[in-house]
Design a protein around this motif. Structure first.
Motif, mmCIF file in Angstrom:
data_model
loop_
_atom_site.group_PDB
_atom_site.id
_atom_site.type_symbol
_atom_site.label_atom_id
_atom_site.label_comp_id
_atom_site.label_asym_id
_atom_site.label_seq_id
_atom_site.Cartn_x
_atom_site.Cartn_y
_atom_site.Cartn_z
ATOM 1 N N PRO A 1 0.783 -1.237 0.000
ATOM 2 C CA PRO A 1 0.000 0.000 0.000
ATOM 3 C C PRO A 1 0.813 1.285 0.000
ATOM 4 C CG PRO A 1 0.016 -0.938 2.191
ATOM 5 C CD PRO A 1 0.684 -1.944 1.285
ATOM 6 N N ASN A 2 2.053 1.208 0.456
ATOM 7 C CA ASN A 2 2.830 2.437 0.610
ATOM 8 C C ASN A 2 4.172 2.431 -0.115
ATOM 9 O OD1 ASN A 2 4.344 0.733 2.332
ATOM 10 N ND2 ASN A 2 3.053 1.303 4.074
ATOM 11 N N GLY A 3 4.487 1.337 -0.795
ATOM 12 C CA GLY A 3 5.749 1.250 -1.520
ATOM 13 C C GLY A 3 6.924 0.823 -0.675
ATOM 14 N N SER A 4 6.670 0.166 0.460
ATOM 15 C CA SER A 4 7.758 -0.247 1.349
ATOM 16 C C SER A 4 8.756 -1.157 0.643
ATOM 17 C CB SER A 4 7.198 -0.998 2.563
ATOM 18 O OG SER A 4 6.533 -0.121 3.435
ATOM 19 N N THR A 5 10.033 -0.982 0.950
ATOM 20 C CA THR A 5 11.077 -1.827 0.402
ATOM 21 C C THR A 5 10.795 -3.290 0.721
ATOM 22 O OG1 THR A 5 12.712 -0.058 0.695
ATOM 23 C CG2 THR A 5 13.554 -2.306 0.437
ATOM 24 N N ASP A 6 10.780 -4.117 -0.323
ATOM 25 C CA ASP A 6 10.550 -5.553 -0.173
ATOM 26 C C ASP A 6 9.241 -5.854 0.550
ATOM 27 O OD1 ASP A 6 11.522 -8.061 -0.934
ATOM 28 O OD2 ASP A 6 12.433 -8.433 1.009
ATOM 29 N N ALA A 7 8.302 -4.893 0.510
ATOM 30 C CA ALA A 7 6.966 -5.047 1.103
ATOM 31 C C ALA A 7 7.005 -5.290 2.615
ATOM 32 C CB ALA A 7 6.186 -6.170 0.412
ATOM 33 N N VAL A 8 8.063 -4.844 3.281
ATOM 34 C CA VAL A 8 8.192 -5.062 4.726
ATOM 35 C C VAL A 8 7.162 -4.224 5.481
ATOM 36 C CG1 VAL A 8 9.696 -4.786 6.737
ATOM 37 C CG2 VAL A 8 10.627 -5.660 4.592
ATOM 38 N N ALA A 9 6.367 -4.893 6.322
ATOM 39 C CA ALA A 9 5.362 -4.214 7.141
ATOM 40 C C ALA A 9 5.716 -4.218 8.616
ATOM 41 C CB ALA A 9 4.000 -4.873 6.952
ATOM 42 N N GLY A 10 6.596 -5.128 9.037
ATOM 43 C CA GLY A 10 6.999 -5.215 10.433
ATOM 44 C C GLY A 10 8.284 -5.990 10.571
ATOM 45 N N LEU A 11 9.101 -5.616 11.540
ATOM 46 C CA LEU A 11 10.393 -6.272 11.760
ATOM 47 C C LEU A 11 10.721 -6.255 13.236
ATOM 48 C CD1 LEU A 11 13.298 -3.834 11.101
ATOM 49 C CD2 LEU A 11 10.978 -3.176 10.435
ATOM 50 N N CYS A 12 11.743 -6.989 13.613
ATOM 51 C CA CYS A 12 12.136 -7.030 15.018
ATOM 52 C C CYS A 12 13.627 -6.793 15.169
ATOM 53 C CB CYS A 12 11.731 -8.355 15.667
ATOM 54 S SG CYS A 12 12.561 -9.810 15.017
ATOM 55 N N SER A 13 14.021 -6.553 16.399
ATOM 56 C CA SER A 13 15.429 -6.341 16.714
ATOM 57 C C SER A 13 16.177 -7.666 16.688
ATOM 58 C CB SER A 13 15.554 -5.692 18.094
ATOM 59 O OG SER A 13 14.987 -6.537 19.080
ATOM 60 N N GLU A 14 17.474 -7.586 16.836
ATOM 61 C CA GLU A 14 18.304 -8.790 16.769
ATOM 62 C C GLU A 14 17.928 -9.802 17.841
ATOM 63 O OE1 GLU A 14 23.075 -9.925 16.407
ATOM 64 O OE2 GLU A 14 22.431 -7.845 16.698
ATOM 65 N N ASN A 15 17.578 -9.322 19.038
ATOM 66 C CA ASN A 15 17.216 -10.246 20.123
ATOM 67 C C ASN A 15 15.714 -10.517 20.180
ATOM 68 O OD1 ASN A 15 16.192 -7.878 21.156
ATOM 69 N ND2 ASN A 15 17.514 -7.823 22.963
ATOM 70 N N GLU A 16 14.952 -9.975 19.219
ATOM 71 C CA GLU A 16 13.501 -10.187 19.079
ATOM 72 C C GLU A 16 12.684 -9.521 20.174
ATOM 73 O OE1 GLU A 16 12.758 -14.370 18.684
ATOM 74 O OE2 GLU A 16 13.709 -14.496 16.713
ATOM 75 N N ASP A 17 13.320 -8.757 21.085
ATOM 76 C CA ASP A 17 12.574 -8.121 22.163
ATOM 77 C C ASP A 17 11.837 -6.875 21.690
ATOM 78 O OD1 ASP A 17 13.293 -9.959 24.123
ATOM 79 O OD2 ASP A 17 15.159 -8.923 24.563
ATOM 80 N N VAL A 18 12.300 -6.268 20.597
ATOM 81 C CA VAL A 18 11.673 -5.066 20.059
ATOM 82 C C VAL A 18 11.051 -5.392 18.707
ATOM 83 C CG1 VAL A 18 12.016 -2.681 19.303
ATOM 84 C CG2 VAL A 18 13.375 -3.597 21.203
ATOM 85 N N ALA A 19 9.815 -4.974 18.529
ATOM 86 C CA ALA A 19 9.154 -5.123 17.237
ATOM 87 C C ALA A 19 8.552 -3.788 16.839
ATOM 88 C CB ALA A 19 8.050 -6.183 17.296
ATOM 89 N N VAL A 20 8.667 -3.440 15.556
ATOM 90 C CA VAL A 20 8.002 -2.254 15.025
ATOM 91 C C VAL A 20 7.193 -2.680 13.814
ATOM 92 C CG1 VAL A 20 9.797 -0.685 15.877
ATOM 93 C CG2 VAL A 20 9.943 -1.554 13.546
ATOM 94 N N LEU A 21 5.975 -2.171 13.725
ATOM 95 C CA LEU A 21 5.153 -2.450 12.559
ATOM 96 C C LEU A 21 4.253 -1.262 12.260
ATOM 97 C CD1 LEU A 21 2.254 -4.861 13.453
ATOM 98 C CD2 LEU A 21 4.027 -4.402 15.119
ATOM 99 N N MET A 22 4.008 -1.057 10.978
ATOM 100 C CA MET A 22 3.196 0.065 10.561
ATOM 101 C C MET A 22 1.698 -0.196 10.737
ATOM 102 S SD MET A 22 3.251 3.201 9.667
ATOM 103 C CE MET A 22 5.005 3.144 10.000
ATOM 104 N N PRO A 23 1.165 -1.373 10.440
ATOM 105 C CA PRO A 23 -0.256 -1.626 10.702
ATOM 106 C C PRO A 23 -0.568 -1.625 12.205
ATOM 107 C CG PRO A 23 0.611 -3.176 9.099
ATOM 108 C CD PRO A 23 1.790 -2.487 9.708
ATOM 109 N N HIS A 24 -1.844 -1.474 12.525
ATOM 110 C CA HIS A 24 -2.297 -1.289 13.903
ATOM 111 C C HIS A 24 -2.929 -2.558 14.483
ATOM 112 C CE1 HIS A 24 -2.049 3.164 14.413
ATOM 113 N NE2 HIS A 24 -2.083 3.145 13.091
#
Length: 225
Positions: free
Chosen positions: A179-202
Motif C-alpha cells: 500500500p505504501n511502496g515499502s522496500t521488499d513489502a516489509v510491514a513489520g520487523l524485530c530487533s536482533e534479540n527479538e525483544d523489540v518489534a516495530v510495525l506500521m499496521p495497527h
C-alpha cells in the motif's frame, strides 16, 4: 507487572493500546513521557499518532526524547517493546530497529485494511500464527513506506527478522498489494534479540470482532507470553 504505553504530545492511539491490551488480559497504563519510565515495566508500547506534530519528520523528535533512552535501556535488559505506526517511526529513529519510514509512494495519507503474510512465526510477536498465514490489520499513515539499504535488508532476511510483509488475500507479495511502496513489502520487523518489534499496521485496532477482526490479538499476546 504492567505494560507502559508511552504518551507523547500528539499521540492518539495510547488509549486504544491500553484497551486492546486489557482485552487480551494484559494490564497496561498510559505514561506521560515527561514523567519518565516506571520501575520494572513488564513491557512498553510506543503508540501511534503524530508525536510532536511530525515536525522535521515523523518520529524524529520523540525518538530523541529523554524517556526513549530509558526505553532503550529496558530493551537491552529484555523488556519487550512494541512500536506501532508512529511508534514504529519512533523506534527506528531511536535505533531500536534498523531502517526508516518515509512518505508513502502515493504521497497521500492512507487508511484501509491490508493483508499481511507472516514471515517468521518463531518470535514472541508472531508465535500465535503459522508461517505463511495471511492476517488482516488496518493501516492509517502518511509516512509508512519502509526504507532500508540492500545490505541491512539482506541481514534482516538472513536473520529472519522480518515479521510481516504486505500481500494480497492469497498471500502473494505483489506491488499492487504493497500500500505504501515499502522496500521488499516489509510491514513489520524485530530487533536482533527479538525483544523489540516495530510495525506500521495497527494490531490494537483489530481486537474486537465488531470492529473488523481480531488478528491483532495475536501480536499483543506477546506481552503475556
Amino acid at each position: 507487572m504492567t505494560v507502559s504505553v508511552i504518551q507523547f504530545g500528539g499521540s492518539n492511539c495510547d488509549r486504544d493500546a491500553v484497551r486492546a491490551l486489557d482485552a487480551v488480559g494484559v494490564a497496561a497504563e498510559r505514561v506521560w513521557h515527561e514523567d519518565g519510565l516506571p520501575d520494572d515495566p513488564s513491557g512498553i508500547v510506543l503508540p501511534g499518532g503524530f508525536s510532536y506534530g511530525d515536525y522535521l519528520r515523523a518520529g524524529a523528535m520523540a525518538g530523541r526524547a529523554p524517556i526513549v533512552e530509558a526505553v532503550r535501556d529496558a530493551a537491552r535488559e529484555g523488556v519487550p517493546v512494541l512500536g506501532v505506526c508512529n511508534g514504529a517511526q519512533v523506534g527506528c529513529e531511536a535505533g531500536l530497529t534498523p531502517g526508516a519510514f518515509t512518505t508513502n509512494a502515493s504521497a497521500r495519507f492512507q487508511c484501509e485494511h491490508v493483508h499481511l503474510r507472516v514471515e517468521n512465526a518463531e518470535t514472541p510477536w508472531t508465535c500465535a500464527f503459522e508461517a505463511g498465514e495471511v492476517i488482516s490489520l488496518p493501516i492509517a499513515h502518511g509516512e509508512g513506506r519502509f526504507e532500508i539499504n540492500e545490505e541491512e535488508l539482506a541481514t534482516l532476511d538472513d536473520e529472519d527478522r522480518i515479521l510481516f510483509r504486505y500481500c494480497d488475500e492469497d498471500g502473494n507479495v505483489t506491488p499492487a498489494a504493497n500500500p505504501n511502496g515499502s522496500t521488499d513489502a516489509v510491514a513489520g520487523l524485530c530487533s536482533e534479540n527479538e525483544d523489540v518489534a516495530v510495525l506500521m499496521p495497527h494490531p490494537e485496532r483489530a481486537t474486537l470482532p465488531e470492529l473488523g477482526g481480531t488478528d491483532g490479538r495475536g501480536v499483543l499476546r506477546a506481552f503475556a507470553e
